[in-house]
Design a protein around this motif. Structure first.
Motif, short mmCIF file in Angstrom:
data_model
loop_
_atom_site.label_atom_id
_atom_site.label_comp_id
_atom_site.label_asym_id
_atom_site.label_seq_id
_atom_site.Cartn_x
_atom_site.Cartn_y
_atom_site.Cartn_z
N SER A 11 -28.15 47.13 -31.85
CA SER A 11 -28.93 46.04 -32.44
C SER A 11 -28.16 45.30 -33.90
O SER A 11 -28.28 44.26 -33.80
CB SER A 11 -30.34 46.25 -32.98
OG SER A 11 -30.84 46.93 -31.57
N LEU A 40 -25.28 43.42 -32.75
CA LEU A 40 -25.74 41.91 -32.27
C LEU A 40 -26.41 41.02 -33.75
O LEU A 40 -25.96 39.86 -33.41
CB LEU A 40 -27.17 42.13 -31.44
CG LEU A 40 -26.52 41.69 -30.02
CD1 LEU A 40 -25.53 42.55 -29.19
CD2 LEU A 40 -28.08 41.88 -29.00
N ALA A 41 -26.79 41.49 -34.29
CA ALA A 41 -27.11 40.99 -35.73
C ALA A 41 -25.66 40.32 -36.17
O ALA A 41 -25.70 39.24 -36.81
CB ALA A 41 -27.88 41.70 -36.71
N GLU A 53 -22.86 39.82 -34.79
CA GLU A 53 -22.49 38.53 -33.89
C GLU A 53 -23.34 37.47 -34.01
O GLU A 53 -22.82 36.10 -33.61
CB GLU A 53 -22.43 39.22 -32.15
CG GLU A 53 -21.31 40.27 -31.95
CD GLU A 53 -21.17 40.38 -30.63
OE1 GLU A 53 -22.05 40.26 -29.82
OE2 GLU A 53 -19.98 40.90 -30.12
N LEU A 54 -24.66 37.40 -34.20
CA LEU A 54 -25.52 36.43 -34.41
C LEU A 54 -25.07 35.59 -35.50
O LEU A 54 -24.98 34.31 -35.46
CB LEU A 54 -26.75 36.88 -34.42
CG LEU A 54 -27.91 35.68 -34.48
CD1 LEU A 54 -28.00 34.84 -33.31
CD2 LEU A 54 -29.33 36.36 -34.66
N TRP A 107 -25.16 38.43 -24.76
CA TRP A 107 -25.68 39.33 -25.71
C TRP A 107 -25.99 40.52 -25.25
O TRP A 107 -26.14 41.64 -26.05
CB TRP A 107 -26.99 38.60 -26.37
CG TRP A 107 -26.55 37.33 -26.98
CD1 TRP A 107 -27.20 36.08 -26.57
CD2 TRP A 107 -25.74 36.71 -28.04
NE1 TRP A 107 -26.77 35.11 -27.00
CE2 TRP A 107 -25.81 35.26 -27.93
CE3 TRP A 107 -25.06 37.42 -28.91
CZ2 TRP A 107 -25.15 34.43 -28.91
CZ3 TRP A 107 -24.34 36.84 -29.66
CH2 TRP A 107 -24.55 35.26 -29.74
N ASP A 119 -32.57 33.51 -25.36
CA ASP A 119 -32.03 34.81 -26.16
C ASP A 119 -32.95 36.00 -26.38
O ASP A 119 -32.92 36.10 -27.75
CB ASP A 119 -31.18 34.15 -27.38
CG ASP A 119 -30.12 33.18 -27.05
OD1 ASP A 119 -29.45 33.34 -26.22
OD2 ASP A 119 -29.96 32.57 -27.95
N THR A 156 -32.60 39.14 -25.76
CA THR A 156 -31.80 40.11 -26.23
C THR A 156 -31.68 40.10 -27.63
O THR A 156 -31.84 41.22 -28.56
CB THR A 156 -30.64 40.23 -25.51
OG1 THR A 156 -30.58 40.17 -24.27
CG2 THR A 156 -29.69 41.53 -25.81
N VAL A 157 -31.24 39.19 -28.25
CA VAL A 157 -31.12 38.85 -29.65
C VAL A 157 -32.53 39.11 -30.54
O VAL A 157 -32.51 39.85 -31.59
CB VAL A 157 -30.37 37.70 -29.96
CG1 VAL A 157 -30.49 37.64 -31.64
CG2 VAL A 157 -29.20 37.51 -29.38
N GLN A 158 -33.44 38.64 -30.09
CA GLN A 158 -34.73 38.76 -30.51
C GLN A 158 -35.09 40.09 -30.67
O GLN A 158 -35.71 40.69 -31.54
CB GLN A 158 -35.78 38.01 -29.90
CG GLN A 158 -35.30 36.21 -29.88
CD GLN A 158 -36.14 35.40 -28.94
OE1 GLN A 158 -36.89 35.87 -28.40
NE2 GLN A 158 -35.92 34.14 -29.07
#
Length: 521
Positions: free
Chosen positions: A125, A128-129, A131-132, A166, A473, A475-477
């Motif tokens: 996670s 991913l943060a 990458e976001l 993601w 999105d 997955t990001v959430q």
């Protein structure tokens, strides 16, 4: 004699090793395309960070690893930006400093099994943060997102249709964390193995239950790639010559690459007439890309324009997301000096305001994007929602012909096709042209950087909606929710640790009164 451990104790040497370890994932991307290496590429970096003596030092190694990753992923910018490439890599690499601290916080020492379970959720996670944040257009966009290394793996493409690129990044990082635990923390191997089993189960579930695109028709799409031709007029002449080869081949649409026309068609009606004549001869509309100063608006635009037998048809699309330093200088008043050390944009391009779906004849609705924009999964998702049958990316990588950039760029179209369930055409002026079906499978052969030719592709058309298009999105959430929950838990735990307990109750001291002495008898 100094031991290797003593030599490694130097913070600068460990930082250098962290940078080298951070660069390893680039081998999973084209041109090497060692996709399987992505699942262990982060392990050396993780092991180095978890062994740091303090969390501060771990964040430092996280920064250095991020620097190595960014520099390796964008090494092809060196001929253009020179020393400024190192500056950008250092700035973006700082985004991994908090991730390095997280790795140390969760994996340092001999963590209990419960903490390993938390790490298998929190560390992916956190990645991913990062990458976001770096996927914001002003910071370079989502180039080199870790999940994009899986573009040629059929099972991964199926997962992309569920959660986008993601979801792939999340699972790749989770596998790396599990492998690092198996290597370094023997007491916690059970949750690590459980994490690997869960990843395999998620992949299998997506393979079995995710909807597959329903192919209901086909279209013949022609790509015109002139190759490296210097000058606007000679390039147009070559494109015209190549397009005439398509006469009698019964194509439904012809696509030229980015900057295929170097003149505003309103200012140069002779070029517009020549393109319209080609459309009449071939029996297909031609999607060109104009890179020129507009006659009706101030500034230079990159615009996708559809030209039919009677001239320009439909609405033009002006590129919305520009390449930092390549097409504009962010905060030019502060960073304008970049133009003096490299090939940064001397004048900022202007950008459009909305995406466009065009009616290309033969019942085709196409969604155009220009170059850098094909890296953004949200753009293709929105075009699909607006009814596009085919996604089209017009690109040119003439500056980076001898690097890994053209193949990396062409591979992104496979992911965009799989995410949306729509075929995608990646047409280049120079570079690598490629076409992918609605499941992300490659159609035909790539046109390499040395090609100057045309190619006709039988492209399957599909309907239906993928879970990624429907839910976005998610997955990001979900990753952000995991991080928020972990931070809340850490905060509560810290408050409990620091809050003083109640004072112990001490019984009052009872004094014994002495009775007065009796007189002796």
């Amino acid at each position: 004699m100094k031991t290797f451990g003593h030599w490694l104790a130097s913070p600068w040497r460990r930082a250098t090793i962290a940078a080298l370890a951070g660069a390893l994932p680039v081998l999973a991307f084209p041109a090497p395309s060692l996709w399987w290496f992505a699942y262990v590429a982060l392990v050396p970096w993780i092991l180095l960070v978890r062994s740091a003596p303090t969390g501060k030092r771990a964040a430092y190694y996280g920064w250095w690893g991020g620097f190595g990753f960014m520099l390796a992923m964008h090494h092809w910018l060196l001929p253009s930006l020179h020393v400024f490439t190192f500056v950008l890599a250092a700035l973006l690499g700082a985004l991994w400093a908090p991730w390095g601290w997280l790795v140390h916080r969760l994996l340092a020492g001999t963590p209990p099994r419960g903490r390993i379970v938390v790490a298998l959720l929190v560390l992916p996670s956190g990645w991913l943060a990062v990458e976001l944040v770096r996927s914001w257009q002003g910071l370079g966009g989502p180039w080199g997102v870790l999940g994009a290394s899986q573009w040629q793996v059929e099972a991964a493409l199926r997962l992309a249709s569920v959660g986008g690129v993601w979801l792939l990044s999340f699972l790749v990082v989770a596998v790396n964390v599990a492998v690092a635990v198996l290597v370094a923390i023997r007491q916690s191997r059970v949750p690590a193995v459980a994490g690997l089993v869960a990843t395999a189960a998620a992949t299998s579930a997506a393979w079995v239950w995710s909807p597959r695109p329903d192919v209901d028709d086909r279209a013949r799409i022609a790509v015109v790639q002139p190759g490296v031709v210097t000058g606007g007029n000679p390039r147009f002449d070559r494109e015209e010559q190549l397009t005439r080869r398509l006469v009698g081949q019964d194509v439904d649409l012809i696509v030229w690459g980015e900057s295929s026309v170097g003149f505003d068609l309103t200012e140069r009606p002779d070029f517009a007439r020549r393109i319209a004549a080609l459309s009449r001869e071939t029996g297909a509309d031609i999607l060109v890309n104009v890179d020129a100063r507009r006659s009706d608006k101030p500034g230079i635009y990159k615009s996708s324009i559809l030209v039919g037998p009677d001239g320009r048809t439909g609405t033009r699309y002006d590129k919305m997301r520009l390449v930092p330093f390549g097409e504009y200088i962010p905060a030019r008043s502060l960073l304008g000096w970049a133009t003096s050390v490299g090939k940064a944009a001397g004048e900022d391009r202007r950008k459009g305001s909305e995406q466009v779906v065009m009616d290309a004849g033969h019942g085709l609705r196409v969604g155009p994007m220009v170059c850098f924009e094909t890296a953004f999964p949200d753009m293709t998702r929105h075009l699909t929602e607006d009814g596009a049958d085919i996604l089209i990316g017009q690109s040119s990588t003439s500056t980076f012909q001898q690097s890994w950039a053209p193949e990396q760029h062409a591979s992104l179209a496979a992911l965009r096709a799989a995410e949306t369930g729509r075929p995608m055409v990646h047409a280049t002026l120079t570079g690598v042209s490629a076409v992918y079906g609605p499941s992300g499978q490659r159609i035909g052969s790539w046109l390499g950087t040395d090609a100057s030719t045309t190619q006709v592709y039988e492209v399957p058309l599909a309907g239906g909606v993928t879970p990624y298009v429907r839910y976005g999105d998610w997955t990001v959430q979900a990753a952000l929710l995991v991080l928020a929950a972990w931070c809340a838990g850490e905060g509560i735990r810290t408050l409990r640790f620091r809050r003083p307990g109640p004072e112990p109750r001490v019984p009052p001291v009872r004094t014994v009164r002495e009775s007065p002495a009796r007189p002796a008898r």
